[in-house]
Design a protein around this motif. Structure first.
Motif, PDB file in Angstrom:
ATOM      1  N   ALA A  20       0.827  -1.209   0.000  1.00 19.97           N
ATOM      2  CA  ALA A  20       0.000   0.000   0.000  1.00 19.97           C
ATOM      3  C   ALA A  20       0.867   1.268   0.000  1.00 19.97           C
ATOM      4  N   LEU A  21       1.973   1.240   0.713  1.00 26.58           N
ATOM      5  CA  LEU A  21       2.868   2.399   0.759  1.00 26.58           C
ATOM      6  C   LEU A  21       3.547   2.659  -0.581  1.00 26.58           C
ATOM      7  N   ARG A  22       3.713   1.632  -1.395  1.00 27.54           N
ATOM      8  CA  ARG A  22       4.410   1.759  -2.668  1.00 27.54           C
ATOM      9  C   ARG A  22       3.508   2.220  -3.810  1.00 27.54           C
ATOM     10  N   VAL A  23       2.206   2.100  -3.657  1.00 26.03           N
ATOM     11  CA  VAL A  23       1.290   2.443  -4.747  1.00 26.03           C
ATOM     12  C   VAL A  23       1.476   3.896  -5.170  1.00 26.03           C
ATOM     13  N   GLY A  24       1.708   4.098  -6.458  1.00 21.99           N
ATOM     14  CA  GLY A  24       1.821   5.440  -7.007  1.00 21.99           C
ATOM     15  C   GLY A  24       3.140   6.137  -6.712  1.00 21.99           C
ATOM     16  N   ARG A  25       4.108   5.403  -6.178  1.00 18.63           N
ATOM     17  CA  ARG A  25       5.396   6.017  -5.838  1.00 18.63           C
ATOM     18  C   ARG A  25       6.523   5.367  -6.646  1.00 18.63           C
ATOM     19  N   ALA A  26       7.420   6.193  -7.109  1.00 19.80           N
ATOM     20  CA  ALA A  26       8.609   5.668  -7.784  1.00 19.80           C
ATOM     21  C   ALA A  26       9.479   4.985  -6.742  1.00 19.80           C
ATOM     22  N   THR A  27       9.985   3.824  -7.080  1.00 16.90           N
ATOM     23  CA  THR A  27      10.820   3.077  -6.144  1.00 16.90           C
ATOM     24  C   THR A  27      12.221   2.898  -6.728  1.00 16.90           C
ATOM     25  N   ALA A  28      13.172   2.641  -5.855  1.00 19.54           N
ATOM     26  CA  ALA A  28      14.565   2.477  -6.286  1.00 19.54           C
ATOM     27  C   ALA A  28      14.712   1.318  -7.265  1.00 19.54           C
ATOM     28  N   SER A  29      13.932   0.280  -7.075  1.00 19.75           N
ATOM     29  CA  SER A  29      14.046  -0.874  -7.970  1.00 19.75           C
ATOM     30  C   SER A  29      13.591  -0.556  -9.387  1.00 19.75           C
ATOM     31  N   GLN A  30      12.887   0.550  -9.554  1.00 17.40           N
ATOM     32  CA  GLN A  30      12.416   0.956 -10.876  1.00 17.40           C
ATOM     33  C   GLN A  30      13.122   2.211 -11.393  1.00 17.40           C
ATOM     34  N   ALA A  31      14.163   2.641 -10.720  1.00 14.28           N
ATOM     35  CA  ALA A  31      14.878   3.866 -11.108  1.00 14.28           C
ATOM     36  C   ALA A  31      15.397   3.802 -12.537  1.00 14.28           C
ATOM     37  N   ILE A  34      13.452   5.510 -15.096  1.00 12.67           N
ATOM     38  CA  ILE A  34      13.399   6.966 -15.051  1.00 12.67           C
ATOM     39  C   ILE A  34      14.638   7.577 -15.689  1.00 12.67           C
ATOM     40  N   ILE A  35      15.804   7.120 -15.261  1.00 12.93           N
ATOM     41  CA  ILE A  35      17.070   7.686 -15.739  1.00 12.93           C
ATOM     42  C   ILE A  35      17.991   6.562 -16.179  1.00 12.93           C
ATOM     43  N   THR A  36      18.671   6.777 -17.312  1.00 10.26           N
ATOM     44  CA  THR A  36      19.615   5.777 -17.794  1.00 10.26           C
ATOM     45  C   THR A  36      20.899   5.847 -16.969  1.00 10.26           C
ATOM     46  N   ALA A  37      21.483   4.707 -16.695  1.00  9.44           N
ATOM     47  CA  ALA A  37      22.719   4.667 -15.914  1.00  9.44           C
ATOM     48  C   ALA A  37      23.899   5.201 -16.719  1.00  9.44           C
ATOM     49  N   ALA A  38      23.920   4.920 -18.004  1.00  9.77           N
ATOM     50  CA  ALA A  38      25.074   5.280 -18.826  1.00  9.77           C
ATOM     51  C   ALA A  38      25.227   6.787 -19.006  1.00  9.77           C
ATOM     52  N   LYS A  39      24.139   7.469 -19.318  1.00 12.08           N
ATOM     53  CA  LYS A  39      24.235   8.894 -19.643  1.00 12.08           C
ATOM     54  C   LYS A  39      23.552   9.808 -18.629  1.00 12.08           C
ATOM     55  N   GLY A  40      22.795   9.242 -17.702  1.00 16.34           N
ATOM     56  CA  GLY A  40      22.095  10.074 -16.737  1.00 16.34           C
ATOM     57  C   GLY A  40      20.973  10.884 -17.361  1.00 16.34           C
ATOM     58  N   GLU A  41      20.446  10.395 -18.464  1.00 17.05           N
ATOM     59  CA  GLU A  41      19.344  11.064 -19.164  1.00 17.05           C
ATOM     60  C   GLU A  41      18.040  10.324 -18.869  1.00 17.05           C
ATOM     61  N   TYR A  42      16.924  11.006 -19.175  1.00 16.09           N
ATOM     62  CA  TYR A  42      15.642  10.331 -19.000  1.00 16.09           C
ATOM     63  C   TYR A  42      15.588   9.095 -19.876  1.00 16.09           C
ATOM     64  N   SER A  43      15.088   8.022 -19.309  1.00 13.79           N
ATOM     65  CA  SER A  43      14.922   6.770 -20.023  1.00 13.79           C
ATOM     66  C   SER A  43      13.744   6.882 -20.983  1.00 13.79           C
ATOM     67  N   ALA A  45      11.567   4.780 -21.149  1.00 16.71           N
ATOM     68  CA  ALA A  45      10.438   4.215 -20.394  1.00 16.71           C
ATOM     69  C   ALA A  45       9.884   5.183 -19.352  1.00 16.71           C
ATOM     70  N   ALA A  46      10.490   6.347 -19.184  1.00 18.86           N
ATOM     71  CA  ALA A  46      10.097   7.266 -18.108  1.00 18.86           C
ATOM     72  C   ALA A  46       8.636   7.699 -18.212  1.00 18.86           C
ATOM     73  N   GLU A  47       8.205   8.063 -19.403  1.00 22.66           N
ATOM     74  CA  GLU A  47       6.826   8.532 -19.549  1.00 22.66           C
ATOM     75  C   GLU A  47       5.828   7.415 -19.257  1.00 22.66           C
ATOM     76  N   THR A  48       6.100   6.221 -19.754  1.00 21.94           N
ATOM     77  CA  THR A  48       5.215   5.083 -19.485  1.00 21.94           C
ATOM     78  C   THR A  48       5.148   4.791 -17.997  1.00 21.94           C
ATOM     79  N   TYR A  49       6.302   4.816 -17.324  1.00 21.65           N
ATOM     80  CA  TYR A  49       6.343   4.563 -15.881  1.00 21.65           C
ATOM     81  C   TYR A  49       5.546   5.629 -15.136  1.00 21.65           C
ATOM     82  N   MET A  50       5.712   6.888 -15.528  1.00 23.96           N
ATOM     83  CA  MET A  50       4.961   7.973 -14.893  1.00 23.96           C
ATOM     84  C   MET A  50       3.451   7.735 -15.036  1.00 23.96           C
ATOM     85  N   LEU A  51       3.018   7.336 -16.220  1.00 27.06           N
ATOM     86  CA  LEU A  51       1.595   7.081 -16.437  1.00 27.06           C
ATOM     87  C   LEU A  51       1.108   5.898 -15.613  1.00 27.06           C
TER      88      LEU A  51
END
Length: 84
Positions: A20-31, A34-43, A45-51
């Motif tokens: 219940a605490l995780r619903v609607g919240r970005a979590t570290a396991s899904q980071a 949001i951001i690519t590790a290689a370039k630090g840019e938006y992934s 998949a970021a927009e889909t994850y946000m939706l």
């Protein structure tokens, strides 16, 4: 420590309250969604994850259940050692 960050260290991982605490919240396991590790840019998949997060907030009872894998099972088994 970040004053805006709340830590729920007494909520058992995988419990109903934990989900219940995780619903609607970005979590570290899904980071990575949001951001690519290689370039630090938006992934890409970021927009889909946000939706998905917005949809979870709108209809929390319909949030998909978390399904573990070998890595999460190992993490759960190793957690007491890591905490020690």
């Amino acid at each position: 420590m970040n004053p805006g960050l709340k830590i729920y260290d007494s909520v058992p991982q995988g419990s109903e309250q934990w989900f219940a605490l995780r619903v609607g919240r970005a979590t570290a396991s899904q980071a990575f969604r949001i951001i690519t590790a290689a370039k630090g840019e938006y992934s890409k998949a970021a927009e889909t994850y946000m939706l998905e997060l917005i949809a979870e907030m709108a209809v929390p009872d319909e949030a998909p259940a978390f399904i573990g894998n070998a890595a999460t099972e190992r993490g759960n088994a190793m957690e007491p050692l890591a905490l020690a």
